[in-house]
Design a protein around this motif. Structure first.
Motif, PDB file in Angstrom:
ATOM      1  N   GLY A  40       0.802  -1.217   0.000  1.00 51.79           N
ATOM      2  CA  GLY A  40       0.000   0.000   0.000  1.00 51.79           C
ATOM      3  C   GLY A  40       0.833   1.263   0.000  1.00 51.79           C
ATOM      4  O   GLY A  40       0.297   2.369   0.111  1.00 51.79           O
ATOM      5  N   ASN A  41       2.143   1.121  -0.125  1.00 49.97           N
ATOM      6  CA  ASN A  41       3.040   2.273  -0.107  1.00 49.97           C
ATOM      7  C   ASN A  41       4.046   2.183  -1.248  1.00 49.97           C
ATOM      8  O   ASN A  41       4.321   1.093  -1.771  1.00 49.97           O
ATOM      9  N   ARG A  42       4.626   3.327  -1.627  1.00 55.35           N
ATOM     10  CA  ARG A  42       5.740   3.326  -2.576  1.00 55.35           C
ATOM     11  C   ARG A  42       6.971   2.785  -1.873  1.00 55.35           C
ATOM     12  O   ARG A  42       7.320   3.244  -0.777  1.00 55.35           O
ATOM     13  N   VAL A  43       7.611   1.806  -2.463  1.00 54.96           N
ATOM     14  CA  VAL A  43       8.789   1.182  -1.872  1.00 54.96           C
ATOM     15  C   VAL A  43       9.969   1.364  -2.824  1.00 54.96           C
ATOM     16  O   VAL A  43       9.900   0.966  -3.988  1.00 54.96           O
ATOM     17  N   GLU A  44      11.032   1.987  -2.333  1.00 55.37           N
ATOM     18  CA  GLU A  44      12.227   2.163  -3.153  1.00 55.37           C
ATOM     19  C   GLU A  44      13.012   0.853  -3.213  1.00 55.37           C
ATOM     20  O   GLU A  44      13.210   0.199  -2.190  1.00 55.37           O
ATOM     21  N   VAL A  45      13.433   0.489  -4.400  1.00 57.87           N
ATOM     22  CA  VAL A  45      14.156  -0.768  -4.612  1.00 57.87           C
ATOM     23  C   VAL A  45      15.562  -0.445  -5.116  1.00 57.87           C
ATOM     24  O   VAL A  45      15.722   0.237  -6.128  1.00 57.87           O
ATOM     25  N   ASN A  46      16.569  -0.930  -4.400  1.00 55.96           N
ATOM     26  CA  ASN A  46      17.967  -0.711  -4.779  1.00 55.96           C
ATOM     27  C   ASN A  46      18.512  -1.959  -5.461  1.00 55.96           C
ATOM     28  O   ASN A  46      18.555  -3.031  -4.858  1.00 55.96           O
ATOM     29  N   GLY A  47      18.938  -1.838  -6.713  1.00 55.32           N
ATOM     30  CA  GLY A  47      19.533  -2.962  -7.407  1.00 55.32           C
ATOM     31  C   GLY A  47      21.033  -3.002  -7.198  1.00 55.32           C
ATOM     32  O   GLY A  47      21.666  -2.001  -6.853  1.00 55.32           O
ATOM     33  N   SER A  48      21.622  -4.176  -7.416  1.00 58.38           N
ATOM     34  CA  SER A  48      23.077  -4.313  -7.274  1.00 58.38           C
ATOM     35  C   SER A  48      23.812  -3.573  -8.383  1.00 58.38           C
ATOM     36  O   SER A  48      24.998  -3.285  -8.281  1.00 58.38           O
ATOM     37  N   GLY A  49      23.092  -3.254  -9.448  1.00 58.56           N
ATOM     38  CA  GLY A  49      23.671  -2.552 -10.589  1.00 58.56           C
ATOM     39  C   GLY A  49      22.704  -2.623 -11.749  1.00 58.56           C
ATOM     40  O   GLY A  49      21.721  -3.355 -11.717  1.00 58.56           O
ATOM     41  N   ARG A  50      22.994  -1.845 -12.782  1.00 58.88           N
ATOM     42  CA  ARG A  50      22.111  -1.815 -13.945  1.00 58.88           C
ATOM     43  C   ARG A  50      22.418  -2.969 -14.892  1.00 58.88           C
ATOM     44  O   ARG A  50      23.554  -3.428 -14.980  1.00 58.88           O
ATOM     45  N   THR A  51      21.396  -3.408 -15.580  1.00 57.66           N
ATOM     46  CA  THR A  51      21.607  -4.223 -16.776  1.00 57.66           C
ATOM     47  C   THR A  51      20.921  -3.490 -17.919  1.00 57.66           C
ATOM     48  O   THR A  51      19.896  -2.840 -17.729  1.00 57.66           O
ATOM     49  N   ASP A  52      21.497  -3.590 -19.112  1.00 59.25           N
ATOM     50  CA  ASP A  52      20.975  -2.869 -20.264  1.00 59.25           C
ATOM     51  C   ASP A  52      19.787  -3.591 -20.889  1.00 59.25           C
ATOM     52  O   ASP A  52      19.465  -4.728 -20.537  1.00 59.25           O
ATOM     53  N   ALA A  53      19.157  -2.930 -21.836  1.00 54.03           N
ATOM     54  CA  ALA A  53      18.054  -3.523 -22.584  1.00 54.03           C
ATOM     55  C   ALA A  53      18.484  -4.860 -23.173  1.00 54.03           C
ATOM     56  O   ALA A  53      19.593  -4.976 -23.714  1.00 54.03           O
ATOM     57  N   LYS A  54      17.624  -5.859 -23.044  1.00 56.43           N
ATOM     58  CA  LYS A  54      17.784  -7.212 -23.603  1.00 56.43           C
ATOM     59  C   LYS A  54      18.787  -8.081 -22.858  1.00 56.43           C
ATOM     60  O   LYS A  54      18.992  -9.247 -23.212  1.00 56.43           O
ATOM     61  N   GLN A  60      20.370 -11.445 -10.272  1.00 57.84           N
ATOM     62  CA  GLN A  60      20.350 -10.033  -9.875  1.00 57.84           C
ATOM     63  C   GLN A  60      19.916  -9.954  -8.411  1.00 57.84           C
ATOM     64  O   GLN A  60      19.129 -10.785  -7.928  1.00 57.84           O
ATOM     65  N   VAL A  61      20.419  -8.963  -7.692  1.00 58.48           N
ATOM     66  CA  VAL A  61      20.082  -8.790  -6.280  1.00 58.48           C
ATOM     67  C   VAL A  61      19.573  -7.377  -6.063  1.00 58.48           C
ATOM     68  O   VAL A  61      20.077  -6.420  -6.661  1.00 58.48           O
ATOM     69  N   ALA A  62      18.566  -7.252  -5.216  1.00 59.20           N
ATOM     70  CA  ALA A  62      18.030  -5.938  -4.840  1.00 59.20           C
ATOM     71  C   ALA A  62      17.640  -5.975  -3.368  1.00 59.20           C
ATOM     72  O   ALA A  62      17.477  -7.043  -2.779  1.00 59.20           O
ATOM     73  N   ASN A  63      17.519  -4.795  -2.792  1.00 59.39           N
ATOM     74  CA  ASN A  63      17.007  -4.734  -1.420  1.00 59.39           C
ATOM     75  C   ASN A  63      16.018  -3.591  -1.293  1.00 59.39           C
ATOM     76  O   ASN A  63      16.019  -2.637  -2.084  1.00 59.39           O
ATOM     77  N   PHE A  64      15.129  -3.702  -0.308  1.00 56.59           N
ATOM     78  CA  PHE A  64      14.130  -2.673  -0.035  1.00 56.59           C
ATOM     79  C   PHE A  64      13.720  -2.780   1.428  1.00 56.59           C
ATOM     80  O   PHE A  64      13.914  -3.811   2.075  1.00 56.59           O
TER      81      PHE A  64
END
Length: 248
Positions: A40-54, A60-64
């Motif tokens: 019910g809330n906006r949750v910011e998600v931190n990724g370990s890094g970007r991956t490009d299109a395709k 992949q790892v993320a935390n919130f």
């Protein structure tokens, strides 16, 4: 407030990459939309890094951070019930308060698939780079041995990056032939923008005699992009794993 780490698998074919952007579908945005529905809330998600299109990910790892009564062991099931078919949460764990998917990481492993069948295959076109010509594997292995170690990899970085420190350490480069595919696996403490794809392109060009040994050595010594090979296409690239200290 709990700090949750998730491990994510996704098929990057229909994504404009990991990071949210004004136009285009992204993995980060899809995950944030699901978390908003669950909490019910906006949750910011931190990724370990970007991956490009395709580009794809198997690890992949993320935390919130969330305030929610959902048990940690059920978070992956709850998210997967709402996520689109091309994203899956493989694991979810509660982590210490100071854990950050990007800043706590100490290394990454990427894999790259080259399909070597005589004819192109519609079944692997979104998941591999098709090459139907011979490669000198002895020269390619010579190249991998020169790339392993700590070097300034500026010559293997795409333009447009704002990174100032271009020194990175590659711990290992493995090559495996599986049926009609050639798999390169790179593990290191970090990788520059498009670095893995340029490394693959350089090794391929070496194996095809489009680049010479001196070119690779000059790319390392001078940092000049012109000495490195072409940038291999994105669909063959997989983020395999993100490495963290044992304390995490």
């Amino acid at each position: 407030m709990r700090n949750i780490m998730i491990k994510i698998e996704y098929d990057g074919t229909n994504f404009n990459g990991w990071q949210i952007q004004p136009n285009g579908r992204t993995v980060q945005e899809e995950i944030m939309k699901v978390l908003a529905k669950l909490t019910g809330n906006r949750v910011e998600v931190n990724g370990s890094g970007r991956t490009d299109a395709k580009v794809h990910a198997r690890g992949q790892v993320a935390n919130f951070r969330i305030e929610s009564n959902i048990p940690t062991q059920r978070i992956s099931l709850a998210m997967n019930s709402l996520l689109p078919f091309d994203i899956s949460i493989k694991e979810a764990h509660e982590m210490p308060e100071d854990f950050h998917a990007r800043y706590s990481a100490i290394g990454k492993r990427y894999a790259y698939q080259i399909y070597r069948g005589r004819h192109r295959s519609p079944l692997v076109r979104n998941y591999a780079y098709h090459l139907n010509y011979d490669l000198d594997m002895d020269i390619i292995r010579w190249g991998t041995n020169r790339l392993i170690g700590t070097h300034d990899f500026k010559g293997f970085m795409a333009s447009g990056s704002s990174v100032e420190n271009t020194v990175r350490s590659i711990y290992s480069i493995d090559i495996n032939e599986v049926n009609d595919s050639l798999w390169f696996t790179f593990e290191g403490n970090g990788f520059l923008y498009n670095m893995v794809r340029i490394l693959v392109g350089t090794l391929v060009d070496l194996g095809a005699s489009k680049k010479q040994k001196d070119d690779l050595l000059k790319a390392l010594e001078t940092g000049d992009r012109k000495y490195a090979g072409h940038t291999a296409p994105p669909q063959g690239l997989y983020l395999d794993n993100v490495i963290y200290p044992l304390t995490h």
